[in-house]
Design a protein around this motif. Structure first.
Motif, PDB file in Angstrom:
ATOM      1  N   UNK A  92       0.834  -1.200   0.000  1.00 37.71           N
ATOM      2  CA  UNK A  92       0.000   0.000   0.000  1.00 37.71           C
ATOM      3  C   UNK A  92       0.870   1.252   0.000  1.00 37.71           C
ATOM      4  N   UNK A  93       0.249   2.345  -0.422  1.00 39.40           N
ATOM      5  CA  UNK A  93       0.856   3.668  -0.359  1.00 39.40           C
ATOM      6  C   UNK A  93      -0.254   4.695  -0.282  1.00 39.40           C
ATOM      7  N   UNK A  94       0.045   5.840   0.312  1.00 42.04           N
ATOM      8  CA  UNK A  94      -0.939   6.911   0.382  1.00 42.04           C
ATOM      9  C   UNK A  94      -0.575   8.080  -0.514  1.00 42.04           C
ATOM     10  N   UNK A  95       0.707   8.182  -0.856  1.00 40.01           N
ATOM     11  CA  UNK A  95       1.152   9.356  -1.600  1.00 40.01           C
ATOM     12  C   UNK A  95       2.071   9.025  -2.768  1.00 40.01           C
ATOM     13  N   UNK A  96       2.245   7.736  -3.098  1.00 38.75           N
ATOM     14  CA  UNK A  96       3.130   7.274  -4.157  1.00 38.75           C
ATOM     15  C   UNK A  96       4.612   7.527  -3.861  1.00 38.75           C
ATOM     16  N   UNK A  97       4.922   8.026  -2.677  1.00 41.61           N
ATOM     17  CA  UNK A  97       6.316   8.261  -2.295  1.00 41.61           C
ATOM     18  C   UNK A  97       6.789   7.263  -1.239  1.00 41.61           C
ATOM     19  N   UNK A  98       5.909   6.894  -0.342  1.00 40.30           N
ATOM     20  CA  UNK A  98       6.231   5.905   0.679  1.00 40.30           C
ATOM     21  C   UNK A  98       5.387   4.668   0.426  1.00 40.30           C
ATOM     22  N   UNK A  99       6.063   3.560   0.219  1.00 44.45           N
ATOM     23  CA  UNK A  99       5.396   2.304  -0.114  1.00 44.45           C
ATOM     24  C   UNK A  99       5.744   1.255   0.947  1.00 44.45           C
ATOM     25  N   UNK A 100       4.749   0.461   1.329  1.00 41.12           N
ATOM     26  CA  UNK A 100       4.972  -0.613   2.298  1.00 41.12           C
ATOM     27  C   UNK A 100       4.549  -1.946   1.692  1.00 41.12           C
ATOM     28  N   UNK A 101       5.462  -2.910   1.741  1.00 39.57           N
ATOM     29  CA  UNK A 101       5.209  -4.244   1.184  1.00 39.57           C
ATOM     30  C   UNK A 101       5.237  -5.275   2.308  1.00 39.57           C
ATOM     31  N   UNK A 102       4.322  -6.228   2.229  1.00 34.08           N
ATOM     32  CA  UNK A 102       4.203  -7.268   3.250  1.00 34.08           C
ATOM     33  C   UNK A 102       4.607  -8.616   2.663  1.00 34.08           C
ATOM     34  N   UNK A 103       5.737  -9.149   3.125  1.00 33.40           N
ATOM     35  CA  UNK A 103       6.283 -10.403   2.598  1.00 33.40           C
ATOM     36  C   UNK A 103       5.458 -11.586   3.099  1.00 33.40           C
ATOM     37  N   UNK A 104       5.267 -12.547   2.242  1.00 38.39           N
ATOM     38  CA  UNK A 104       4.504 -13.745   2.608  1.00 38.39           C
ATOM     39  C   UNK A 104       5.167 -14.470   3.784  1.00 38.39           C
ATOM     40  N   UNK A 105       4.358 -14.963   4.699  1.00 41.41           N
ATOM     41  CA  UNK A 105       4.889 -15.710   5.838  1.00 41.41           C
ATOM     42  C   UNK A 105       5.520 -17.029   5.397  1.00 41.41           C
ATOM     43  N   UNK A 106       5.000 -17.604   4.288  1.00 40.03           N
ATOM     44  CA  UNK A 106       5.491 -18.912   3.847  1.00 40.03           C
ATOM     45  C   UNK A 106       6.488 -18.811   2.688  1.00 40.03           C
ATOM     46  N   UNK A 107       6.968 -17.603   2.401  1.00 43.60           N
ATOM     47  CA  UNK A 107       7.981 -17.459   1.344  1.00 43.60           C
ATOM     48  C   UNK A 107       9.328 -17.955   1.859  1.00 43.60           C
ATOM     49  N   UNK A 108       9.945 -18.877   1.096  1.00 44.78           N
ATOM     50  CA  UNK A 108      11.221 -19.462   1.516  1.00 44.78           C
ATOM     51  C   UNK A 108      12.203 -19.526   0.346  1.00 44.78           C
ATOM     52  N   UNK A 109      13.473 -19.572   0.698  1.00 42.11           N
ATOM     53  CA  UNK A 109      14.516 -19.845  -0.274  1.00 42.11           C
ATOM     54  C   UNK A 109      14.617 -21.352  -0.485  1.00 42.11           C
ATOM     55  N   UNK A 110      15.258 -21.756  -1.553  1.00 36.69           N
ATOM     56  CA  UNK A 110      15.362 -23.186  -1.862  1.00 36.69           C
ATOM     57  C   UNK A 110      16.164 -23.952  -0.819  1.00 36.69           C
TER      58      UNK A 110
END
Length: 543
Positions: A92-110
């Protein structure tokens, strides 16, 4: 069109809540009544041997094709080019300048490590760090990420980049300027994450089989240089249960006729390209195998403006005007490509271009003008112009080079000595400025005009012509700051007009994407204009 293409991204960016459960699976959307084949192994022609599989060290399409299967960025695209969550479940973002991303809890490396916000912080700092010497360093500058420009210039430390891990699963990005399409820029290869401890342990050797750690749907299984790259399923991928294809093999076949023959023999499921001279026959004899799709790509030649006589705009314009683009588009390539008189493909979102004056002349008039310009630069029958024309190994590129050099010879008495180099040497020559005129192709990294026009900025890392214009740079900067789509389109129009006036590059044609595809391969994307193909989204149907 622009609005429809990124509806999901805009909903998220404007703060509309989109639950992660709404996007539970993007891999292989197999129709319920489909009977799958027992064997799910894909063999793809890939044009040439990749120079690397390090996402921050590459700049070509063949490399990205493989990396797209190995590594997953915060966002992906669906079969129509719409933005969908990747390693991030939402943002999400409110002003196109600050963006927040939420990483998946189950995202893993190989290797089983969790994918974290810190992975992206490390990766993007690495991209901007001059020590990495990334050919795509300017890309992170194009995002306007805070301090990126100064970091690339060596004025600030990579740690000052506008990206931080709020916690292990929350990534905060701060831009210097509002960029409404920022999330779309994260699809690009250079923004895909690398595993810090693996890179730091092995250095440049981290991309070798046995060392490579991936977070995408596949992992690196085999790499025989100049023969094949084989990928196997990554059991730790968050959506592995919905991935159907078990193995992907990439073959570095540079000759389009050889690739065609191997496809017809059943050895390939998808070619990288098609041989131009066989296209109409294949379309007639194998209509079920020929796939032609839109493609945000431009084919052009670029001048080395640091070398004489290419520092003279009259010479550059003369050579450009003498090219009969209609003949090239219709007879030399002939798969639906369109003649190009501007850089950015006309189908690009938000583009409004005024075609240059020379495009409105017939070819006889253009040639007459070209002769005048070349004579004004001091070249004629008594002082003929001669130079090298560089292109990378490809029969299609060779045919185009032969045709254009013939046009120059016949129309202007100019001699172009054709210089063919294999992919890695060709890229190195361009980066080192070791060329007179070079073949080039640019494909959109996202569907917005800046992905094309920004590379001609004076400070862009892939501005191989070394074009420098304060007026052009200002038009690109103004576009970033534009408050409305109309203002931005006007700035891009100014930039295209400046390119036509200064001619640092010769636009030749705008691509379509034509290849041979196994008709049993389901999920092949027919409407993705960036040709972002994810093997995890495809599947083989039983015969």
């Amino acid at each position: 069109m622009y609005k429809n293409k990124i509806t999901q991204a805009l909903m998220m960016s404007l703060g509309f809540a989109v639950a992660a459960t709404s996007f539970s699976s993007f891999a292989a959307q197999v129709p319920a009544d489909t009977k799958l084949a027992d064997k799910q192994e894909l063999v793809r022609g890939n044009g040439t041997e990749p120079e690397s599989l390090d996402p921050q060290k590459v700049s070509g399409v063949p490399e990205s094709n493989v990396i797209r299967d190995l590594l997953e960025g915060l966002v992906n695209q669906d079969s129509k080019g719409n933005l969908v969550p990747g390693a991030a479940k939402s943002w999400e973002t409110e002003d196109y300048k600050t963006w927040t991303f939420h990483i998946r809890d189950d995202a893993k490396w190989s290797n089983g490590d969790p994918v974290t916000a810190e992975d992206f912080v490390y990766t993007w700092r690495r991209l901007a760090d001059p020590k990495t010497a990334s050919p795509y360093a300017s890309y992170i500058q194009m995002t306007t990420m805070a301090n990126a420009e100064d970091i690339i210039a060596g004025k600030k430390a990579p740690e000052t980049l506008g990206v931080e891990a709020v916690d292990s699963k929350t990534l905060k990005v701060t831009l210097d300027k509002p960029v409404s399409y920022f999330a779309s820029m994260l699809v690009h290869t250079s923004m895909k994450p690398v595993n810090q401890k693996v890179v730091e342990k092995f250095g440049d050797e981290w991309t070798k089989v046995g060392n490579y750690v991936s977070n995408g749907a596949y992992k690196l299984d085999t790499w025989v240089v100049n023969e094949r790259i084989v990928l196997a399923r990554n059991e730790n991928y968050w959506d592995n249960k919905n991935t159907v294809i078990n193995q992907v093999t990439f073959l570095p076949i540079e000759n389009q006729v050889a690739a065609m023959n191997r496809f017809l023999a059943g050895e390939l499921d998808m070619t990288y390209e098609m041989p131009n001279e066989h296209f109409k026959r294949l379309q007639k004899e194998y209509p079920q195998d020929v796939k032609v799709t839109p493609y945000l790509c431009s084919y052009y030649y670029e001048f080395n403006m640091t070398r004489k006589p290419f520092d003279d705009a009259n010479v550059r314009k003369a050579l450009s005007y003498a090219i009969d683009r209609d003949v090239l588009a219709k007879f030399i390539v002939g798969k639906g490509e369109t003649p190009a008189y501007n850089f950015t493909p006309l189908a690009t979102n938000g583009l409004d271009v005024e075609m240059p004056e020379y495009s409105k002349l017939d070819q006889k008039q253009r040639l007459a003008k070209a002769k005048e310009l070349l004579k004004a630069a001091g070249y004629d029958q008594n002082n003929p112009l001669k130079f090298n024309l560089l292109y990378n190994t490809s029969e299609n590129h060779k045919k185009i080079a032969v045709a254009i050099s013939s046009m120059w010879k016949k129309g202007l008495g100019v001699t172009a000595v054709l210089e063919n180099q294999e992919w890695k040497s060709y890229l190195d020559a361009k980066r080192q400025g070791n060329f007179d005129i070079s073949r080039a192709g640019w494909c959109g990294d996202y569907n917005e005009a800046s992905t094309f026009l920004a590379i001609m900025r004076s400070d862009h890392s892939q501005n191989y012509p070394k074009y420098s214009s304060a007026a052009y740079d200002k038009a690109i900067d103004d576009a970033v700051l534009a408050k409305t789509d109309a203002e931005r389109a006007a700035d891009y129009k100014d930039a295209e007009a400046k390119l036509a006036e200064d001619m640092p590059i010769m636009p030749i044609y705008h691509y379509v994407n034509a290849r041979l595809v196994n008709p049993q391969l389901g999920g092949y994307p027919m409407e993705n204009p960036e040709d972002n193909i994810y093997s995890k989204d495809m599947y083989f149907i039983a015969k």
